[in-house]
Motif scaffolding. Structure first.
Motif, PDB file in Angstrom:
ATOM      1  N   ALA A   1       0.838  -1.186  -0.128  1.00 57.83           N
ATOM      2  CA  ALA A   1       0.222   0.098   0.049  1.00 57.83           C
ATOM      3  C   ALA A   1       0.734   1.267   0.008  1.00 57.83           C
ATOM      4  CB  ALA A   1      -0.875   0.099   1.257  1.00 57.83           C
ATOM      5  N   SER A   2       1.972   1.391   0.647  1.00 54.38           N
ATOM      6  CA  SER A   2       3.106   2.412   0.527  1.00 54.38           C
ATOM      7  C   SER A   2       3.590   2.570  -0.479  1.00 54.38           C
ATOM      8  CB  SER A   2       3.798   2.152   1.941  1.00 54.38           C
ATOM      9  OG  SER A   2       3.084   2.093   2.981  1.00 54.38           O
ATOM     10  N   TYR A   3       4.011   1.522  -1.231  1.00 56.23           N
ATOM     11  CA  TYR A   3       5.050   1.758  -2.418  1.00 56.23           C
ATOM     12  C   TYR A   3       4.590   1.447  -3.825  1.00 56.23           C
ATOM     13  CZ  TYR A   3       8.435   2.150   1.230  1.00 56.23           C
ATOM     14  OH  TYR A   3       9.086   2.917   2.193  1.00 56.23           O
ATOM     15  N   VAL A   4       3.537   0.732  -3.815  1.00 55.57           N
ATOM     16  CA  VAL A   4       3.015   0.562  -5.281  1.00 55.57           C
ATOM     17  C   VAL A   4       2.189   1.564  -5.852  1.00 55.57           C
ATOM     18  CG1 VAL A   4       1.284  -1.114  -6.689  1.00 55.57           C
ATOM     19  CG2 VAL A   4       3.070  -2.249  -5.046  1.00 55.57           C
ATOM     20  N   PRO A   5       1.535   2.324  -5.208  1.00 58.50           N
ATOM     21  CA  PRO A   5       0.813   3.425  -5.862  1.00 58.50           C
ATOM     22  C   PRO A   5       1.745   4.484  -6.105  1.00 58.50           C
ATOM     23  CG  PRO A   5      -0.310   2.622  -3.815  1.00 58.50           C
ATOM     24  CD  PRO A   5       1.018   2.048  -3.850  1.00 58.50           C
ATOM     25  N   ILE A   6       3.068   4.522  -5.679  1.00 59.39           N
ATOM     26  CA  ILE A   6       3.888   5.565  -6.131  1.00 59.39           C
ATOM     27  C   ILE A   6       4.145   5.649  -7.587  1.00 59.39           C
ATOM     28  CG2 ILE A   6       6.463   6.115  -6.204  1.00 59.39           C
ATOM     29  CD1 ILE A   6       6.608   5.252  -3.363  1.00 59.39           C
ATOM     30  N   PHE A   7       3.789   4.730  -8.566  1.00 55.52           N
ATOM     31  CA  PHE A   7       3.998   4.846  -9.916  1.00 55.52           C
ATOM     32  C   PHE A   7       3.053   6.044 -10.360  1.00 55.52           C
ATOM     33  CE2 PHE A   7       0.053   2.356  -9.859  1.00 55.52           C
ATOM     34  CZ  PHE A   7      -0.725   2.767 -10.791  1.00 55.52           C
ATOM     35  N   ARG A   8       2.115   6.358  -9.701  1.00 58.41           N
ATOM     36  CA  ARG A   8       1.176   7.485 -10.168  1.00 58.41           C
ATOM     37  C   ARG A   8       1.992   8.722 -10.396  1.00 58.41           C
ATOM     38  NH1 ARG A   8      -2.831   4.753  -6.811  1.00 58.41           N
ATOM     39  NH2 ARG A   8      -4.407   3.620  -8.266  1.00 58.41           N
ATOM     40  N   LYS A   9       2.768   8.884  -9.609  1.00 58.46           N
ATOM     41  CA  LYS A   9       3.780  10.183  -9.596  1.00 58.46           C
ATOM     42  C   LYS A   9       4.871  10.093 -10.724  1.00 58.46           C
ATOM     43  CE  LYS A   9       3.137  10.775  -4.563  1.00 58.46           C
ATOM     44  NZ  LYS A   9       4.084  10.858  -3.240  1.00 58.46           N
ATOM     45  N   TYR A  10       4.844   9.179 -11.541  1.00 64.64           N
ATOM     46  CA  TYR A  10       5.756   8.955 -12.526  1.00 64.64           C
ATOM     47  C   TYR A  10       5.605  10.047 -13.645  1.00 64.64           C
ATOM     48  CZ  TYR A  10       8.450   7.178 -16.527  1.00 64.64           C
ATOM     49  OH  TYR A  10       9.290   7.208 -17.426  1.00 64.64           O
ATOM     50  N   SER A  11       6.721  10.728 -13.895  1.00 63.25           N
ATOM     51  CA  SER A  11       6.393  11.710 -14.863  1.00 63.25           C
ATOM     52  C   SER A  11       7.870  11.874 -15.895  1.00 63.25           C
ATOM     53  CB  SER A  11       6.481  13.037 -14.254  1.00 63.25           C
ATOM     54  OG  SER A  11       7.837  13.475 -13.367  1.00 63.25           O
ATOM     55  N   GLY A  12       8.596  10.620 -16.313  1.00 60.13           N
ATOM     56  CA  GLY A  12       9.313  10.649 -17.244  1.00 60.13           C
ATOM     57  C   GLY A  12      10.927  10.124 -16.576  1.00 60.13           C
ATOM     58  N   GLU A  13      10.962   9.914 -15.061  1.00 52.96           N
ATOM     59  CA  GLU A  13      12.374   9.877 -14.686  1.00 52.96           C
ATOM     60  C   GLU A  13      12.861   8.424 -15.223  1.00 52.96           C
ATOM     61  OE1 GLU A  13       9.662  11.929 -11.921  1.00 52.96           O
ATOM     62  OE2 GLU A  13       9.301  10.122 -12.845  1.00 52.96           O
ATOM     63  N   LYS A  14      14.036   8.380 -15.303  1.00 52.48           N
ATOM     64  CA  LYS A  14      14.795   7.162 -15.706  1.00 52.48           C
ATOM     65  C   LYS A  14      15.544   6.563 -14.318  1.00 52.48           C
ATOM     66  CE  LYS A  14      15.183   8.370 -20.393  1.00 52.48           C
ATOM     67  NZ  LYS A  14      14.006   8.515 -20.593  1.00 52.48           N
ATOM     68  N   ILE A  15      15.539   5.383 -14.425  1.00 50.71           N
ATOM     69  CA  ILE A  15      16.415   4.652 -13.058  1.00 50.71           C
ATOM     70  C   ILE A  15      17.648   4.174 -13.836  1.00 50.71           C
ATOM     71  CG2 ILE A  15      16.511   2.997 -11.463  1.00 50.71           C
ATOM     72  CD1 ILE A  15      13.231   3.444 -11.265  1.00 50.71           C
ATOM     73  N   ALA A  16      18.753   4.364 -13.237  1.00 51.84           N
ATOM     74  CA  ALA A  16      20.052   3.865 -13.596  1.00 51.84           C
ATOM     75  C   ALA A  16      20.691   3.026 -12.314  1.00 51.84           C
ATOM     76  CB  ALA A  16      21.070   4.907 -13.897  1.00 51.84           C
ATOM     77  N   VAL A  17      20.995   1.743 -13.030  1.00 53.60           N
ATOM     78  CA  VAL A  17      21.482   0.794 -11.971  1.00 53.60           C
ATOM     79  C   VAL A  17      23.016   0.854 -12.061  1.00 53.60           C
ATOM     80  CG1 VAL A  17      21.611  -1.704 -11.253  1.00 53.60           C
ATOM     81  CG2 VAL A  17      19.671  -0.762 -12.130  1.00 53.60           C
ATOM     82  N   ASN A  18      23.811   1.495 -11.083  1.00 51.07           N
ATOM     83  CA  ASN A  18      25.050   1.827 -11.295  1.00 51.07           C
ATOM     84  C   ASN A  18      26.069   0.788 -10.965  1.00 51.07           C
ATOM     85  OD1 ASN A  18      23.954   4.436 -11.884  1.00 51.07           O
ATOM     86  ND2 ASN A  18      23.751   5.102  -9.651  1.00 51.07           N
ATOM     87  N   SER A  19      25.835   0.181  -9.819  1.00 51.80           N
ATOM     88  CA  SER A  19      26.863  -0.782  -9.131  1.00 51.80           C
ATOM     89  C   SER A  19      26.440  -1.837  -8.179  1.00 51.80           C
ATOM     90  CB  SER A  19      28.056  -0.008  -8.603  1.00 51.80           C
ATOM     91  OG  SER A  19      27.417   0.696  -7.484  1.00 51.80           O
ATOM     92  N   SER A  20      27.130  -2.797  -7.913  1.00 56.15           N
ATOM     93  CA  SER A  20      26.654  -3.537  -6.971  1.00 56.15           C
ATOM     94  C   SER A  20      27.981  -4.213  -6.323  1.00 56.15           C
ATOM     95  CB  SER A  20      25.986  -4.935  -7.728  1.00 56.15           C
ATOM     96  OG  SER A  20      25.983  -5.924  -6.779  1.00 56.15           O
ATOM     97  N   LYS A  21      27.755  -4.260  -4.841  1.00 57.16           N
ATOM     98  CA  LYS A  21      28.994  -4.964  -4.210  1.00 57.16           C
ATOM     99  C   LYS A  21      28.812  -5.690  -3.156  1.00 57.16           C
ATOM    100  CE  LYS A  21      29.086  -1.200  -0.591  1.00 57.16           C
ATOM    101  NZ  LYS A  21      29.904  -0.174   0.166  1.00 57.16           N
ATOM    102  N   PRO A  22      29.571  -6.705  -2.986  1.00 60.84           N
ATOM    103  CA  PRO A  22      29.028  -7.918  -1.901  1.00 60.84           C
ATOM    104  C   PRO A  22      29.028  -7.194  -0.505  1.00 60.84           C
ATOM    105  CG  PRO A  22      31.010  -8.198  -2.871  1.00 60.84           C
ATOM    106  CD  PRO A  22      30.703  -7.259  -3.677  1.00 60.84           C
ATOM    107  N   LEU A  23      28.248  -7.554   0.382  1.00 59.83           N
ATOM    108  CA  LEU A  23      28.231  -7.055   1.694  1.00 59.83           C
ATOM    109  C   LEU A  23      29.010  -8.300   2.721  1.00 59.83           C
ATOM    110  CD1 LEU A  23      24.653  -5.709   2.100  1.00 59.83           C
ATOM    111  CD2 LEU A  23      26.836  -4.453   1.707  1.00 59.83           C
TER     112      LEU A  23
END
Length: 183
Positions: free
Chosen positions: A77-99
């Motif tokens: 309920a908190s995170y799924v409806p956030i898509f309604r705020k989408y206005s063309g943003e792009k998501i870049a996946v920059n890196s990954s590191k082991p913890l």
């Protein structure tokens, strides 16, 4: 999802989410698809147990089951409806590191916004069986599960199990009101 690495996993889930958001359809259809992706990609049971910490052990099996269901519904309920705020943003996946914890990785992403600073969001993912699951969201360096652990633990300590469930019900209702207002 691409399970060859933690970074590829987040890239493939992000691409799937963006595909749902960008492709037409009603908000309710998008929300249903995003809920399915969320349930498949997020380990809400592990997160819910972590959030309660020692309080988890104090709950009966029935209370644990009810709590985990409410916790999952709260996240959705908190995170799924956030898509309604989408206005063309792009998501870049920059890196990954082991913890330090074996099988866990921190995947760094940024949400690129026109004319604004990017929003940095890290995902803590854990290797599970043949693939990965997200176990924490860390926007701008603030861990969701650590913040919730403080908040939920305080509610459980102060108001008991019934107070915690009532608090989750209120949070779910408030998220639903916000989602409706965003339409």
């Amino acid at each position: 999802a691409d399970c060859s690495s933690a970074q590829k996993y987040i890239e493939s889930v992000t691409d799937e989410v963006m595909g749902v958001i960008k492709n037409g359809g009603t908000d309710s259809a998008k929300e249903a698809k995003l809920t399915g992706i969320f349930k498949r990609s997020i380990d809400s049971n592990w997160m819910g147990k972590f959030v309660l910490g020692r309080g988890w052990q104090s709950l009966s099996a029935d209370q644990q089951k009810t709590y985990l269901g409410k916790y999952s519904n709260y996240l959705i309920a908190s995170y799924v409806p956030i898509f309604r705020k989408y206005s063309g943003e792009k998501i870049a996946v920059n890196s990954s590191k082991p913890l330090e914890k074996d099988g866990e990785f921190l995947v760094a992403t940024s949400i690129e916004r026109a004319g604004k600073q990017p929003v940095l969001v890290n995902y803590r993912v854990r290797k599970e069986a043949a693939c990965y699951k997200v176990v924490d969201f860390i926007p701008e360096g603030i861990s969701l599960i650590n913040t919730q652990r403080q908040d939920f633990g305080a509610v459980l300590s102060r108001n008991g199990y019934d107070g915690l469930i009532a608090s989750l019900d209120k949070k779910i209702a408030a998220a639903a009101v916000q989602a409706t207002a965003a339409k």
